[in-house]
Design an enzyme around this catalytic site. Structure first.
Site, mmCIF file in Angstrom:
data_model
loop_
_atom_site.group_PDB
_atom_site.id
_atom_site.type_symbol
_atom_site.label_atom_id
_atom_site.label_comp_id
_atom_site.label_asym_id
_atom_site.label_seq_id
_atom_site.Cartn_x
_atom_site.Cartn_y
_atom_site.Cartn_z
ATOM 1 N N GLY A 1 0.876 -1.157 0.000
ATOM 2 C CA GLY A 1 0.000 0.000 0.000
ATOM 3 C C GLY A 1 0.913 1.206 0.000
ATOM 4 N N ASN A 2 0.349 2.366 0.016
ATOM 5 C CA ASN A 2 1.200 3.552 0.043
ATOM 6 C C ASN A 2 0.441 4.728 0.630
ATOM 7 O OD1 ASN A 2 -0.239 3.936 -2.630
ATOM 8 N ND2 ASN A 2 1.189 2.257 -3.095
ATOM 9 N N SER B 1 6.253 6.057 -5.137
ATOM 10 C CA SER B 1 5.292 4.966 -5.270
ATOM 11 C C SER B 1 4.677 4.941 -6.663
ATOM 12 C CB SER B 1 4.184 5.148 -4.235
ATOM 13 O OG SER B 1 3.050 4.420 -4.615
ATOM 14 N N HIS C 1 -4.183 -2.415 1.525
ATOM 15 C CA HIS C 1 -4.723 -3.711 1.094
ATOM 16 C C HIS C 1 -5.344 -4.391 2.294
ATOM 17 C CE1 HIS C 1 -1.921 -2.862 -2.216
ATOM 18 N NE2 HIS C 1 -2.914 -3.357 -2.919
ATOM 19 N N HIS D 1 -7.901 -4.040 -6.577
ATOM 20 C CA HIS D 1 -7.210 -4.313 -5.319
ATOM 21 C C HIS D 1 -7.340 -3.151 -4.347
ATOM 22 C CE1 HIS D 1 -4.285 -1.822 -7.411
ATOM 23 N NE2 HIS D 1 -3.707 -1.584 -6.268
ATOM 24 N N TYR E 1 -7.364 -18.500 36.297
ATOM 25 C CA TYR E 1 -6.653 -18.264 37.555
ATOM 26 C C TYR E 1 -6.742 -16.792 37.907
ATOM 27 C CZ TYR E 1 -3.018 -18.129 41.105
ATOM 28 O OH TYR E 1 -2.340 -17.953 42.295
ATOM 29 N N ASP F 1 -9.485 -9.195 34.382
ATOM 30 C CA ASP F 1 -8.249 -9.476 35.110
ATOM 31 C C ASP F 1 -7.116 -9.378 34.094
ATOM 32 O OD1 ASP F 1 -6.038 -10.565 36.275
ATOM 33 O OD2 ASP F 1 -7.108 -12.194 37.288
ATOM 34 N N LYS G 1 1.757 -8.102 37.727
ATOM 35 C CA LYS G 1 2.926 -8.408 36.897
ATOM 36 C C LYS G 1 3.595 -7.186 36.236
ATOM 37 C CE LYS G 1 1.300 -13.119 36.112
ATOM 38 N NZ LYS G 1 2.143 -14.096 36.741
HETATM 39 N N1 PLP Z 1 -4.744 -13.087 37.841
HETATM 40 C C1 PLP Z 1 -4.093 -13.692 36.847
HETATM 41 C C2 PLP Z 1 -4.724 -13.753 35.489
HETATM 42 C C3 PLP Z 1 -2.833 -14.272 37.058
HETATM 43 O O1 PLP Z 1 -2.204 -14.902 36.052
HETATM 44 C C4 PLP Z 1 -2.265 -14.181 38.347
HETATM 45 C C5 PLP Z 1 -0.949 -14.768 38.624
HETATM 46 O O2 PLP Z 1 -0.343 -15.473 37.875
HETATM 47 C C6 PLP Z 1 -2.988 -13.539 39.364
HETATM 48 C C7 PLP Z 1 -4.223 -13.000 39.077
HETATM 49 C C8 PLP Z 1 -2.425 -13.433 40.733
HETATM 50 O O3 PLP Z 1 -1.407 -12.478 40.743
HETATM 51 P P1 PLP Z 1 -0.293 -12.545 41.888
HETATM 52 O O4 PLP Z 1 0.517 -13.769 41.641
HETATM 53 O O5 PLP Z 1 0.481 -11.278 41.702
HETATM 54 O O6 PLP Z 1 -1.020 -12.566 43.175
#
Ligand code: PLP
Length: 727
Positions: free
Chosen positions: A29-30, A75, A98, A160, A434, A529, A557
């Site tokens: 593309g351009n 181009s 594109h 195109h 989790y 989360d 994290k």
């Molecule tokens: N939520 C999710 C999606 C996670 O993956 C984790 C940890 O791996 C947690 C919460 C819990 O975090 P922490 O280990 O900092 O308590």
């Protein structure tokens, strides 16, 4: 400084943005931008959007197309852009893409009628069609010129792609995104209208749902909801694309393509049907010998640790079969153990170090801070609000932010807040997900349908108001919410937005949006989360990627770039204000807190890490490393005829060799019969990776980072190949 520098930088930046969104796929593309009186800037012929520099951009005379400045050939579509800029003095930018879905409509020769007011206001009454002309020819440019209208800003080229004009570059790019959204909707409506009525209703819905999933997976997230104009920084710096309203964050296409969920599950199911295939018996001893002979100091330390620490490790992440390794150096993409062995680090501390381990610019800032005021004073420090503002700058729905000690604490606070705000008790989570280890969340963990199976030490009453729902089963969630309505309602639905266990069971692209709709319908709050996805999915998190706005977001994290006390929640002011603040807080307040919450060390680490992630485009680069690794692993797996499954969501790469993580309580007998052996195969594969210089998360997940250059990934692929040769 030349007179065209700024214009050229805008062109470069626009290309990066468009390429990152997947709009310059296929044959490219351009991009063109009016540069002054009767001249315009245009991308060079055969541009590589990722390495293009401002000096590659060419300045042309708008009337004659003579080159006024630039070394490269302009181009081949310069004449096309000139047609638009000449015919429409009200427009300054012209973008030819594109983009996949609208290009399909162009091939089908279908103009796209526009009904949505946002699209009509930006694009006109329809996306018009330009008749066929070979690319790069005067014939195409003339045909385009004849189609141009004063009130239409978007055109499908019959042979195109798409051309969009805009008052400025940001609006042209936004128009591109609006066209793609309109095209996807139109295509879907067409197929819906043409799907034979005789087809059984459920089958028909399935066909349509799979088309929908396909479309959503193939087009960038911005299409699924409100379209914002985002700017991506050019590598050589810093000019921001002009955009309306509040400054938008750096574009975050950290997940280049959402996995084809049906295909992933089909392959995982096939893997689950087979007996697990791990190391051949004669190779097991070779792998174990590595640990016996090369990891002696680690073994001594791990034995000592087992005397004082339950299970020998403080967190499951560190438990590697046959024994945990003791690490004494971490830098960038590499780890070194106490015996001097070096590893490519695909654990990245379980996710937080998106910048790579021990990222020096952040480390320096943290050391400065510790020298000045130590890690904690108990009193306010300016980095607290700086971090909060930084989070809010990238996630537009976060007006207020509360720092906490961990992801677990964040989830606890989010649930309490949701209950306080709604006055309801029940919380629905997605089975297999989790959310930390708080009493109420050790439910339906790892295996969907597992309920309270792992809730040892947790009185049943603590789980009375926790419910789980099978992943991707939106109808079941609806039934649950409806039932709850008769029993006092649902306070919140909490999801990991990439799918349970950090996307180990990936969701369909539209799932989060459907959950959002159900939450709105039943008056429940939606909790994202984002402990893993913030900021691996990009600085806008998974919410930015999917274009779905949760009510409360949980962080962990990456929030502090790997420094301690990584946790927090954010959301709308009216909700967040219910958190207790100050000893005088009275009335309806949800109490949360902690002595070390908001310590200056964590906040400064977070603030500088987020800035560094933005500066370096870390999520996107880590995502590209994830893509490269996944492509390479797929090739090895196919070449060796192995049944293993690999897929990635940007920098989160899932490598399933035994599929133990995919067992489900829908088949409890299989769980009872096979979980142990499958788990062992996964652990043994993890050990083999380690013995070949690769640290993974439990042998089944890989986190890539900014430090993973192509050379690192290619080295890793050689090592994976050597391991797979042993199976
Ligand atoms: N939520 C999710 C999606 C996670 O993956 C984790 C940890 O791996 C947690 C919460 C819990 O975090 P922490 O280990 O900092 O308590």
């Amino acid at each position: 400084m030349g007179p065209f520098d700024a214009v050229k930088r805008t062109v470069v930046e626009a290309c990066l943005d468009l390429a990152g969104r997947g709009y310059l796929a296929g044959i490219g593309g351009n991009v063109a931008l009016r540069a002054g009186e009767n001249c315009f800037a245009v991308t060079p012929s055969a541009a590589d959007y990722y390495s293009m520099k401002p000096e590659d951009v060419v300045i042309l005379d708008l009337t004659t197309l003579a080159v006024l400045e630039g070394e490269r050939s302009p181009s081949v579509e310069s004449a096309l852009h000139a047609k638009l800029l000449r015919a429409r003095p009200d427009l300054n930018a012209s973008v030819h893409t594109h983009q996949p879905v609208a290009s399909a409509m162009a091939l089908l020769n279908r103009a796209i009628p526009l009904e949505d007011p946002e699209e009509r206001a930006a694009l006109g009454a329809q996306v018009a069609i330009t008749p066929y002309g070979p690319s790069g020819t005067g014939m195409l440019a003339r045909a385009f010129g004849r189609t141009l209208r004063a009130d239409v800003n978007a055109y499908l080229l019959r042979n195109h792609g798409v051309v969009c004009g805009g008052e400025d570059m940001a609006r042209a790019i936004r128009n591109v995104a609006l066209v793609e959204r309109a095209a996807a909707r139109h295509l879907e409506q067409n197929v819906r209208a043409r799907t034979p009525k005789g087809l059984a209703a459920t089958l028909r819905e399935r066909v349509l749902a799979s088309l929908q999933a396909e479309l959503r997976a193939r087009i960038p997230a911005a299409h699924s909801g409100r379209i914002e104009v985002r700017a991506r920084r050019a590598p050589n710096n810093v000019m921001k694309i002009e955009k309306p309203g509040k400054p938008a964050p750096v574009a975050a296409s950290a997940v280049s393509q959402w996995p084809d969920t049906d295909d992933v599950f089909r392959r995982l199911k096939a893997l689950l049907k087979l007996p697990p295939r791990g190391l051949r018996p004669e190779n097991r001893a070779r792998v174990m010998e590595y640990f016996e002979t090369r990891c002696r100091k680690s073994r001594t330390i791990s034995e000592e640790a087992a005397r004082y620490i339950p299970g020998g490790v403080q967190h499951n992440l560190a438990f590697n079969y046959p024994f945990p390794l003791a690490i004494n150096q971490a830098r960038g993409a590499y780890l070194r153990d106490v015996d001097g062995n070096q590893y490519i680090d695909f654990l990245q501390a379980g996710g937080p170090t998106l910048l790579g381990s021990n990222y020096e610019p952040v480390q320096k800032k943290v050391i400065e801070l510790i020298k000045d005021c130590g890690p904690v004073t108990g009193l306010l420090h300016e980095y607290e609000h700086k971090l909060a503002a930084e989070v809010g700058r990238h996630m537009t729905g976060i007006e207020m932010f509360r720092m906490l000690g961990s992801g677990t604490e964040g989830v606890m606070a989010a649930i309490r807040l949701a209950r306080a705000y709604t006055g309801k008790k029940r919380v629905v989570k997605i089975g297999g997900g989790y959310h930390g280890w708080s009493d109420q969340m050790v439910y339906g963990m790892r295996i969907p349908g597992a309920g309270a199976r792992e809730a040892t030490g947790i009185p049943a009453g603590c789980l009375d108001y926790t419910q789980e729902c099978f992943p991707n089963d939106i109808a079941a969630l609806k039934r649950k919410l409806r039932l709850n309505q008769l029993r006092g309602g649902t306070a919140a639905v909490i999801v990991e937005p990439f799918g349970p266990e950090s996307g180990t069971r990936p969701i369909y692209f539209e799932y989060n949006r459907q959950v959002r709709e159900l939450c709105d319908q039943f008056g429940a709050l939606l909790i994202f989360d984002e402990v893993v996805t913030g900021f691996r999915a990009g600085l806008g998190g998974a919410q930015g990627y999917f274009g779905v706005q949760p009510d409360i977001t949980v962080f962990g994290k990456c929030l502090t770039g790997g420094y301690p006390m990584a946790g927090g929640i954010g959301g709308r002011r009216e909700i967040m204000m219910l958190l207790a603040g100050g000893i005088s807080a009275m009335g309806k307040r949800a109490f949360v807190g902690g002595t070390l919450s908001a310590n200056p060390l964590s906040c400064a680490a977070g603030y500088f890490s987020l800035q560094a992630m933005e500066r370096t485009n870390a999520a996107v680069k880590a995502g590209q490393a994830g893509d490269r690794l996944t492509r390479g692993l797929k090739e090895i797996i196919e070449r060796r005829g192995l049944p293993y499954v690999v897929y990635n969501q940007g920098s989160i790469v899932h490598l399933q060799t035994s599929a133990v993580l995919l067992l489900s309580m829908r088949n409890p007998i299989k769980v009872l019969r096979e979980a142990k052996e499958r788990k062992h195969v996964m652990e043994e594969m993890g050990a083999a990776y380690t013995a070949h210089g690769l640290i993974t998360l439990a042998g089944s997940r890989i986190y890539t980072s900014l430090a993973d250059t192509d050379a690192v990934i290619d080295r890793a692929l050689d090592r994976f190949d050597a391991v797979f040769a042993l199976t």
